[in-house]
Design a protein around this motif. Structure first.
Motif, PDB file in Angstrom:
ATOM      1  N   UNK A  26     -19.323  32.321 -11.424  1.00 38.57           N
ATOM      2  CA  UNK A  26     -18.922  31.923 -10.020  1.00 38.57           C
ATOM      3  C   UNK A  26     -19.171  30.324 -10.602  1.00 38.57           C
ATOM      4  N   UNK A  27     -20.489  30.138 -10.673  1.00 38.01           N
ATOM      5  CA  UNK A  27     -20.571  28.633 -11.610  1.00 38.01           C
ATOM      6  C   UNK A  27     -20.018  27.698 -12.716  1.00 38.01           C
ATOM      7  N   UNK A  28     -18.887  28.597 -12.683  1.00 38.91           N
ATOM      8  CA  UNK A  28     -18.204  27.621 -13.756  1.00 38.91           C
ATOM      9  C   UNK A  28     -17.695  26.582 -14.021  1.00 38.91           C
ATOM     10  N   UNK A  29     -17.066  26.059 -14.526  1.00 42.06           N
ATOM     11  CA  UNK A  29     -16.113  24.268 -13.824  1.00 42.06           C
ATOM     12  C   UNK A  29     -14.810  25.737 -14.008  1.00 42.06           C
ATOM     13  N   UNK A  30     -13.752  25.025 -13.287  1.00 42.05           N
ATOM     14  CA  UNK A  30     -12.128  26.167 -13.112  1.00 42.05           C
ATOM     15  C   UNK A  30     -11.641  25.675 -14.667  1.00 42.05           C
ATOM     16  N   UNK A  31     -11.414  26.698 -15.435  1.00 43.49           N
ATOM     17  CA  UNK A  31     -10.017  26.012 -16.772  1.00 43.49           C
ATOM     18  C   UNK A  31      -9.916  25.640 -16.644  1.00 43.49           C
ATOM     19  N   UNK A  32      -9.340  24.259 -17.029  1.00 40.77           N
ATOM     20  CA  UNK A  32      -8.356  22.671 -17.401  1.00 40.77           C
ATOM     21  C   UNK A  32      -7.159  24.070 -17.352  1.00 40.77           C
ATOM     22  N   UNK A  33      -5.934  22.526 -17.301  1.00 44.22           N
ATOM     23  CA  UNK A  33      -4.737  23.315 -17.093  1.00 44.22           C
ATOM     24  C   UNK A  33      -4.104  23.679 -19.193  1.00 44.22           C
ATOM     25  N   UNK A  34      -3.317  23.474 -19.004  1.00 44.63           N
ATOM     26  CA  UNK A  34      -2.240  23.462 -20.265  1.00 44.63           C
ATOM     27  C   UNK A  34      -2.866  22.212 -21.349  1.00 44.63           C
ATOM     28  N   UNK A  35      -2.608  21.160 -21.209  1.00 44.31           N
ATOM     29  CA  UNK A  35      -2.517  19.675 -21.789  1.00 44.31           C
ATOM     30  C   UNK A  35      -3.752  19.313 -21.835  1.00 44.31           C
ATOM     31  N   UNK A  37      -6.452  21.505 -22.114  1.00 50.85           N
ATOM     32  CA  UNK A  37      -7.357  22.754 -22.543  1.00 50.85           C
ATOM     33  C   UNK A  37      -7.796  22.124 -23.943  1.00 50.85           C
ATOM     34  N   UNK A  38      -9.160  22.610 -24.379  1.00 49.01           N
ATOM     35  CA  UNK A  38      -9.991  22.934 -26.021  1.00 49.01           C
ATOM     36  C   UNK A  38     -10.941  24.076 -25.663  1.00 49.01           C
ATOM     37  N   UNK A  39     -10.641  24.105 -26.954  1.00 37.73           N
ATOM     38  CA  UNK A  39     -10.880  25.635 -27.123  1.00 37.73           C
ATOM     39  C   UNK A  39     -12.195  25.202 -27.930  1.00 37.73           C
ATOM     40  N   UNK A  40     -12.183  24.172 -28.142  1.00 39.30           N
ATOM     41  CA  UNK A  40     -13.914  23.235 -29.031  1.00 39.30           C
ATOM     42  C   UNK A  40     -14.762  22.924 -28.738  1.00 39.30           C
ATOM     43  N   UNK A  41     -14.733  22.143 -27.409  1.00 47.98           N
ATOM     44  CA  UNK A  41     -15.753  22.362 -26.774  1.00 47.98           C
ATOM     45  C   UNK A  41     -15.997  22.982 -24.919  1.00 47.98           C
ATOM     46  N   UNK A  42     -15.134  23.439 -24.972  1.00 46.67           N
ATOM     47  CA  UNK A  42     -15.107  24.777 -24.336  1.00 46.67           C
ATOM     48  C   UNK A  42     -16.325  25.608 -23.770  1.00 46.67           C
ATOM     49  N   UNK A  43     -17.438  25.527 -22.631  1.00 43.06           N
ATOM     50  CA  UNK A  43     -17.996  26.597 -22.446  1.00 43.06           C
ATOM     51  C   UNK A  43     -18.008  27.802 -22.613  1.00 43.06           C
ATOM     52  N   UNK A  44     -18.895  28.342 -22.430  1.00 44.96           N
ATOM     53  CA  UNK A  44     -18.600  30.029 -22.825  1.00 44.96           C
ATOM     54  C   UNK A  44     -18.465  30.876 -21.292  1.00 44.96           C
ATOM     55  N   UNK A  45     -18.817  30.213 -20.385  1.00 42.49           N
ATOM     56  CA  UNK A  45     -18.950  30.201 -18.962  1.00 42.49           C
ATOM     57  C   UNK A  45     -16.842  30.569 -18.457  1.00 42.49           C
ATOM     58  N   UNK A  46     -16.973  29.344 -18.716  1.00 43.95           N
ATOM     59  CA  UNK A  46     -15.300  29.029 -18.856  1.00 43.95           C
ATOM     60  C   UNK A  46     -14.232  29.788 -20.000  1.00 43.95           C
ATOM     61  N   UNK A  47     -14.242  30.338 -20.735  1.00 40.74           N
ATOM     62  CA  UNK A  47     -13.896  31.236 -21.197  1.00 40.74           C
ATOM     63  C   UNK A  47     -14.206  32.553 -20.890  1.00 40.74           C
ATOM     64  N   UNK A  48     -15.129  32.614 -19.795  1.00 41.16           N
ATOM     65  CA  UNK A  48     -15.193  34.227 -19.235  1.00 41.16           C
ATOM     66  C   UNK A  48     -14.511  34.101 -17.995  1.00 41.16           C
ATOM     67  N   UNK A  49     -14.303  32.976 -17.667  1.00 38.69           N
ATOM     68  CA  UNK A  49     -13.052  32.896 -15.747  1.00 38.69           C
ATOM     69  C   UNK A  49     -12.129  33.205 -16.875  1.00 38.69           C
ATOM     70  N   UNK A  50     -11.528  32.212 -17.665  1.00 35.72           N
ATOM     71  CA  UNK A  50     -10.450  32.614 -18.140  1.00 35.72           C
ATOM     72  C   UNK A  50      -9.624  34.320 -18.140  1.00 35.72           C
TER      73      UNK A  50
END
Length: 289
Positions: A26-35, A37-50
């Protein structure tokens, strides 16, 4: 002459434990759009939210799908190891788990609902040779392992936060688990993605991804306790994921992981858009004056 350093031993290095984080979905930033989206810099919490958003959307759209009834089969008079022409697959022992400091060993207990399948139902039947069951029968046996008898009381978001609290996993593991679920449920359609299967699918996919991608490994006993299942059930779920995906588990390029993440996001978004309205919904259009 300088002696070379000793061989690495990830299982004996306490320092490879990931940092425990209190940040939840609930505290993680919203996942970015397709353009973006960078899997190398994404936080764990954003990946969980996706993962959570997509799985929930797909489960809501699927509705209730019953588990396949157990397939009756005749008893084999001889042990499989004694049947001519049958060579059983034996799993080799995996690397030992990473040692955990005493102050991090304790976890709170939870339990999922009982599994639809019984422990004595086969996980993998005869592979080849005389007496082998059809591949669709073997897949049906494996799919039943993911069904709970009823919808677990713990919601998926709390369940995922619990796993990350007691067994922190990297961004790559969360994204890879989402890719496994996408392939199992949407691409190959081996396991229905419903509210009765999503918890076990997430737990088994995370366990498989962790052992495939990471040097660090949480003990099986700890993962099972955190996930609310026993060790035997978790081991069988893990084997089912591996066999159903034909052991194609690695991500040898950043692009493949990114493409699979985008595919999961698009599937979840499409499920939200196409979900049927409840029968109680009554649209009233005001009359024009």
């Amino acid at each position: 002459m300088i002696n070379p350093p000793s061989a690495p031993n990830p299982a004996g290095d306490v320092g490879v434990l990931p940092e425990f984080s209190s940040l939840g979905i609930q505290d993680a930033p919203s996942p970015p759009g397709e353009e973006e989206l960078d899997v190398m810099t994404m936080t764990r919490e954003t990946a969980m939210k996706i993962l959570v958003r997509s799985v929930l959307a797909l489960a809501n759209a699927a509705g209730e799908v019953p588990a396949t009834p157990p397939v009756s089969r005749p008893q084999t008079p001889l042990g499989k190891e004694n049947i001519p022409g049958i060579h059983m697959h034996r799993r080799t022992a995996s690397r030992p788990a990473t040692p955990i400091p005493a102050d991090r060993e304790r976890t709170s207990k939870t339990e999922l609902e009982q599994s639809e399948a019984h422990h004595d139902e086969p996980t993998i039947t005869n592979d080849i040779g005389h007496g082998a069951e059809p591949i669709h029968v073997q897949r049906a046996h494996m799919a039943r392992k993911f069904f709970s008898k009823s919808v677990p009381k713990v919601c998926l978001e709390d369940y995922v936060n619990r796993i990350q609290q007691y067994c922190p996993l990297s961004t790559g593991v969360w994204l890879a688990a989402g890719s496994y679920i996408h392939r199992l449920c949407l691409v190959e359609r081996y396991v229905p993605l419903t509210h009765r299967t999503m918890h076990r699918l997430v737990l088994a996919s995370l366990t498989t991804a962790m052992k495939t991608l990471e040097d660090h490994r949480w003990p099986q006993k700890r993962l099972a306790a955190v996930g609310g299942v026993d060790e035997i059930a978790l081991s069988r779920l893990e084997v089912c994921v591996e066999f159903l995906l034909n052991f194609d588990l690695q991500f040898l390029s950043e692009r493949r992981l990114r493409d699979s993440t985008v595919a999961l996001q698009k599937a979840g978004q499409a499920a939200v858009m196409t979900a049927r309205l409840p029968s109680s919904f009554n649209l009233r259009i005001p009359r024009s004056r």
